[in-house]
Design an enzyme around this catalytic site. Sequence first.
Site, PDB file in Angstrom:
ATOM      1  N   LYS A 194      68.346  94.503  -1.331  1.00  0.00           N
ATOM      2  CA  LYS A 194      69.808  94.423  -1.400  1.00  0.00           C
ATOM      3  C   LYS A 194      70.376  95.755  -1.899  1.00  0.00           C
ATOM      4  O   LYS A 194      71.380  96.253  -1.390  1.00  0.00           O
ATOM      5  CB  LYS A 194      70.244  93.260  -2.307  1.00  0.00           C
ATOM      6  CG  LYS A 194      69.980  91.901  -1.651  1.00  0.00           C
ATOM      7  CD  LYS A 194      70.187  90.699  -2.550  1.00  0.00           C
ATOM      8  CE  LYS A 194      69.769  89.429  -1.815  1.00  0.00           C
ATOM      9  NZ  LYS A 194      69.895  88.180  -2.580  1.00  0.00           N
ATOM     10  N   GLN A 234      70.571  86.809  -8.716  1.00  0.00           N
ATOM     11  CA  GLN A 234      69.474  86.396  -7.845  1.00  0.00           C
ATOM     12  C   GLN A 234      68.888  85.065  -8.325  1.00  0.00           C
ATOM     13  O   GLN A 234      68.606  84.879  -9.507  1.00  0.00           O
ATOM     14  CB  GLN A 234      68.381  87.488  -7.823  1.00  0.00           C
ATOM     15  CG  GLN A 234      67.245  87.240  -6.852  1.00  0.00           C
ATOM     16  CD  GLN A 234      67.660  87.266  -5.378  1.00  0.00           C
ATOM     17  OE1 GLN A 234      68.640  87.913  -5.000  1.00  0.00           O
ATOM     18  NE2 GLN A 234      66.931  86.561  -4.538  1.00  0.00           N
ATOM     19  N   ASP A 248      77.989  85.691  -2.767  1.00  0.00           N
ATOM     20  CA  ASP A 248      76.960  84.795  -2.223  1.00  0.00           C
ATOM     21  C   ASP A 248      77.578  83.558  -1.572  1.00  0.00           C
ATOM     22  O   ASP A 248      76.903  82.834  -0.848  1.00  0.00           O
ATOM     23  CB  ASP A 248      76.041  84.305  -3.359  1.00  0.00           C
ATOM     24  CG  ASP A 248      74.743  85.084  -3.432  1.00  0.00           C
ATOM     25  OD1 ASP A 248      74.219  85.455  -2.363  1.00  0.00           O
ATOM     26  OD2 ASP A 248      74.251  85.307  -4.552  1.00  0.00           O
TER      27      ASP A 248
HETATM   28  N1  GUN Z   1      67.574  83.523  -3.604  1.00  0.00           N
HETATM   29  C1  GUN Z   1      67.193  83.280  -2.320  1.00  0.00           C
HETATM   30  N2  GUN Z   1      68.205  83.543  -1.459  1.00  0.00           N
HETATM   31  C2  GUN Z   1      69.247  83.972  -2.220  1.00  0.00           C
HETATM   32  C3  GUN Z   1      70.555  84.409  -1.903  1.00  0.00           C
HETATM   33  O1  GUN Z   1      71.004  84.443  -0.754  1.00  0.00           O
HETATM   34  N3  GUN Z   1      71.315  84.785  -2.966  1.00  0.00           N
HETATM   35  C4  GUN Z   1      70.869  84.726  -4.257  1.00  0.00           C
HETATM   36  N4  GUN Z   1      71.707  85.086  -5.224  1.00  0.00           N
HETATM   37  N5  GUN Z   1      69.657  84.324  -4.578  1.00  0.00           N
HETATM   38  C5  GUN Z   1      68.852  83.952  -3.564  1.00  0.00           C
END
Ligand code: GUN
Length: 286
Positions: free
Chosen positions: A49, A93, A116
């Site tokens: 990311k 996350q 998100d």
């Molecule tokens: N863990 C797995 N997929 C995601 C996501 O799209 N966003 C976040 N914040 N955590 C995750």
Amino acid sequence: MAELIDGKKISQQIKDECREKIEREGLQKSLAVVLVGDDPASAVYVGNKKKACEYCGIKSVSYELSAETSEKELLELVDKLNQDESIDGILVQLPLPSHIDEDKVIKAISPDKDVDGFHPENVGRLSIGQSGFLSCTPAGIIQLLKRSGVDTDGKECVIIGRSNIVGKPMAMLMLRENATVTVCHSHTKDLKEVCKRADILIVAIGRPKMIDASYVKEGAVVIDVGIHRQEDGKLCGDVDFDSVSPVASKITPVPGGVGPMTIAMLMKNVTDSSDIISKELAYIAI
Ligand code: GUN
């Protein structure tokens, strides 16, 4: 043989569009990335990311907290980031260590910085057709379908999986695209028969290669959300690709299908954040 839906190529197009918009409009966007603990998979996702932010011209501000961080400390950090006007998006996350209540943390993030799309306000907005941040993986699947020329209008769409992150928002988005939507889960009776009705089958069950050709109608479009590491070290999805691809008309590979779209849509949410918050875009990212 099914045509491949190329998530690598489409995610690259979307990141390029973000980069161009940021440069053209001189935008200064910044994403706070919060990682708690040392889960290796989460560390890889967070690293990817941050790399994507750099590519698009988005500033990423990283918070790497120990697994012992208390819920209170994390909530205080989220609150600080909510107040910080230089931060456009907050990404915590998941999964979080078990002593932290994930729902509480998600709810603490300002809906205007919830890139998100997990906050109940944004989930609610999606359900009633208002502008808001969309959950990245399902929004990415809509882009895969649109950019591969898949018509959704009036089509039978079957989704396997009812998670808050994929299944449920996916159902809302496909409804918005005028599909007739069925959501299946572990209690669904005659799963195979239901799946065989699908013109578009979206699989997010979390079980390696569970869906073979016997679940798929001739000519269906098959989207595989799963990703698993096999004993031989190779990656596979929830769909048995070799069995299904002779039957399907289009299919996403694993890797290189849905996976790269999640990060691309996160970049799009950050890039478009001002438009989304000002509610200028009726249906963002679609
Ligand atoms: N863990 C797995 N997929 C995601 C996501 O799209 N966003 C976040 N914040 N955590 C995750």
